[in-house]
Design a protein around this motif. Structure first.
Motif, PDB file in Angstrom:
ATOM      1  N   GLN A 188      43.286  78.340  45.741  1.00  0.00           N
ATOM      2  CA  GLN A 188      44.301  77.433  45.306  1.00  0.00           C
ATOM      3  C   GLN A 188      45.636  77.730  45.432  1.00  0.00           C
ATOM      4  OE1 GLN A 188      42.073  74.457  46.399  1.00  0.00           O
ATOM      5  NE2 GLN A 188      43.995  73.597  45.423  1.00  0.00           N
ATOM      6  N   LEU A 189      46.630  76.628  45.207  1.00  0.00           N
ATOM      7  CA  LEU A 189      48.009  77.154  45.553  1.00  0.00           C
ATOM      8  C   LEU A 189      48.653  77.745  44.325  1.00  0.00           C
ATOM      9  CD1 LEU A 189      48.938  73.501  46.804  1.00  0.00           C
ATOM     10  CD2 LEU A 189      48.217  75.771  48.214  1.00  0.00           C
ATOM     11  N   ALA A 190      49.588  78.519  44.683  1.00  0.00           N
ATOM     12  CA  ALA A 190      50.280  79.307  43.478  1.00  0.00           C
ATOM     13  C   ALA A 190      50.698  78.606  42.152  1.00  0.00           C
ATOM     14  CB  ALA A 190      51.397  80.188  44.219  1.00  0.00           C
ATOM     15  N   VAL A 191      51.372  77.325  42.717  1.00  0.00           N
ATOM     16  CA  VAL A 191      51.754  76.534  41.442  1.00  0.00           C
ATOM     17  C   VAL A 191      50.582  75.981  40.467  1.00  0.00           C
ATOM     18  CG1 VAL A 191      53.772  75.427  42.976  1.00  0.00           C
ATOM     19  CG2 VAL A 191      51.525  74.312  42.992  1.00  0.00           C
ATOM     20  N   GLU A 192      49.468  75.849  41.233  1.00  0.00           N
ATOM     21  CA  GLU A 192      48.312  75.570  40.407  1.00  0.00           C
ATOM     22  C   GLU A 192      47.705  76.830  39.496  1.00  0.00           C
ATOM     23  OE1 GLU A 192      46.362  72.204  43.378  1.00  0.00           O
ATOM     24  OE2 GLU A 192      46.105  74.069  43.755  1.00  0.00           O
ATOM     25  N   GLN A 193      47.952  77.942  40.044  1.00  0.00           N
ATOM     26  CA  GLN A 193      47.419  79.270  39.149  1.00  0.00           C
ATOM     27  C   GLN A 193      48.590  79.876  38.253  1.00  0.00           C
ATOM     28  OE1 GLN A 193      44.826  81.780  41.474  1.00  0.00           O
ATOM     29  NE2 GLN A 193      45.059  80.813  43.336  1.00  0.00           N
ATOM     30  N   ALA A 194      49.773  79.404  38.831  1.00  0.00           N
ATOM     31  CA  ALA A 194      50.807  80.061  37.802  1.00  0.00           C
ATOM     32  C   ALA A 194      50.561  80.427  36.445  1.00  0.00           C
ATOM     33  CB  ALA A 194      52.107  79.684  38.333  1.00  0.00           C
ATOM     34  N   GLU A 195      50.226  79.404  35.580  1.00  0.00           N
ATOM     35  CA  GLU A 195      50.093  79.423  34.195  1.00  0.00           C
ATOM     36  C   GLU A 195      48.952  80.283  33.770  1.00  0.00           C
ATOM     37  OE1 GLU A 195      51.922  78.546  32.029  1.00  0.00           O
ATOM     38  OE2 GLU A 195      53.568  77.290  32.940  1.00  0.00           O
ATOM     39  N   MET A 196      47.849  80.414  34.655  1.00  0.00           N
ATOM     40  CA  MET A 196      46.951  81.297  34.439  1.00  0.00           C
ATOM     41  C   MET A 196      47.154  82.806  34.832  1.00  0.00           C
ATOM     42  SD  MET A 196      44.457  79.378  32.721  1.00  0.00           S
ATOM     43  CE  MET A 196      44.351  77.544  32.579  1.00  0.00           C
ATOM     44  N   ILE A 197      47.801  82.812  35.796  1.00  0.00           N
ATOM     45  CA  ILE A 197      48.339  84.081  36.124  1.00  0.00           C
ATOM     46  C   ILE A 197      49.142  84.653  35.029  1.00  0.00           C
ATOM     47  CG2 ILE A 197      49.977  85.266  37.869  1.00  0.00           C
ATOM     48  CD1 ILE A 197      48.598  83.320  40.113  1.00  0.00           C
ATOM     49  N   ARG A 198      50.120  83.821  34.528  1.00  0.00           N
ATOM     50  CA  ARG A 198      51.089  84.414  33.671  1.00  0.00           C
ATOM     51  C   ARG A 198      50.337  84.864  32.328  1.00  0.00           C
ATOM     52  NH1 ARG A 198      55.432  80.947  35.757  1.00  0.00           N
ATOM     53  NH2 ARG A 198      54.568  79.232  34.750  1.00  0.00           N
ATOM     54  N   GLY A 199      49.151  84.103  32.019  1.00  0.00           N
ATOM     55  CA  GLY A 199      48.471  84.348  30.862  1.00  0.00           C
ATOM     56  C   GLY A 199      47.398  85.232  30.951  1.00  0.00           C
TER      57      GLY A 199
END
Length: 332
Positions: free
Chosen positions: A200-211
């Motif tokens: 899926q798109l970066a905007v949808e994964q960003a919070e989980m990537i940061r965490g």
């Protein structure tokens, strides 16, 4: 004299008409249909944009989530609503452009007024408990276990599905497709371990990537992206030489046939307020999207490469009802 006065009055009206057309003041709330689940890419940017539009239009914009059938159900509802300017749709232009060839909604993208705000890039993200540290390792595993590794997406035609299909075509890997009602549920499924991978798109994964709850391996692109608070994610073209993907533009769609003053007003707002909007820019930087506002004919031209790539990719995998060129989508 009378004739001259008539001509002058007619000329004055002609000059005033465009100005009048740009002064639509909505008399009631606008319904903005997001045809995907809450929290996904469309929902996120639409809520940010709607809040900015409300400031200018002086009227409430009500976000209505209507997920289902790859976004076509909510989009169809927006199309079939009264053409009074009070029902809009949102989404990815590349999805809007393929509903006709998929047999989901017999309306081409050119029958909508497009107001685009950002372009989104998919990311190959994996659950951190998986052994994959690089995109090369994941592709090798997919080749070794064809059809076994589960990939979560928001469904057929979604940005995540298109991304995985493009990878599959470029490399020959096979995967097990697991679909959800939106990008957010697909990402959550990967975080929980229900699937190993999401594209899926970066905007949808960003919070989980940061965490650190998702490990990003590569963008499904020929360009890297920066996610605020994390850093750079390399492009998949490093592992798949020559890989390219057109920009996946997101925005608001207003059906053609609504009053001209509605369209002229939104066009004006896009030019004067959205083109350099600080809130949408901040969202893009925070989430790893590209800030790229564009409207009207220029928006359709910007979105067309992704519409073409999407339609013909789906056609090549047997998912379309008719060949895209029979509904005006030329082969890229």
């Amino acid at each position: 004299m009378h004739k001259r006065h008539f001509l002058l009055a007619t000329l004055a009206l002609a000059i005033a008409a465009p100005a009048a057309a740009q002064q639509w003041k909505p008399a009631k709330p606008i319904n903005l249909i997001v045809p995907w689940a809450a929290g996904g890419s469309t929902d996120q940017v639409t809520r940010v944009t709607a809040a900015e539009l409300e400031k200018v239009l002086g009227q409430k914009i009500i976000i209505v989530n209507q997920p289902g059938a790859s976004g076509s159900i909510g989009t169809k509802n927006a199309w079939e609503a009264p053409k009074d300017g009070y029902t809009w749709a949102a989404g990815a232009a590349q999805d809007l452009g393929v509903y006709q060839s998929l047999g989901m909604l017999d309306v081409p993208a050119k029958d909508w007024h497009l107001f685009l705000s950002v372009a989104n890039i998919p990311v190959v993200g994996v659950n951190p408990s998986t052994p994959y540290q690089t995109i090369g390792q994941l592709l090798d595993a997919m080749k070794a276990k064809p059809g076994e590794i589960k990939v979560a997406t928001a469904g057929v035609t979604s940005g995540g599905h298109n991304a995985m299909e493009a990878i599959s075509r470029a490399t020959g890997v096979k995967y097990r497709h697991v679909t959800y009602d939106g990008g957010n549920p697909a990402v959550v499924a990967t975080v929980s371990g229900e699937t190993e991978v999401t594209t899926q798109l970066a905007v949808e994964q960003a919070e989980m990537i940061r965490g650190k709850r998702i490990r990003p391996l590569a963008t499904v692109s020929d360009r890297a992206i920066e996610i605020e608070g994390f850093g750079s994610i390399p492009p998949i073209s490093g592992a798949i030489p020559g890989f390219k993907a057109p920009a996946n533009y997101f925005g608001i769609f207003i059906p053609k046939g609504v009053p001209a003053d509605v369209v002229a007003t939104v066009q004006k707002v896009w030019t004067e307020n959205i083109a350099n909007n600080a809130a949408i820019k901040a969202y893009a930087v925070n989430r790893g999207a590209l800030f790229a506002p564009v409207a009207g004919d220029a928006a359709l031209a910007a979105a067309m490469p992704a519409i073409q790539a999407n339609a013909w990719l789906l056609h090549s995998t047997g998912k379309t009802k008719v060949a895209p060129d029979t509904v005006g989508i030329a082969k890229p």
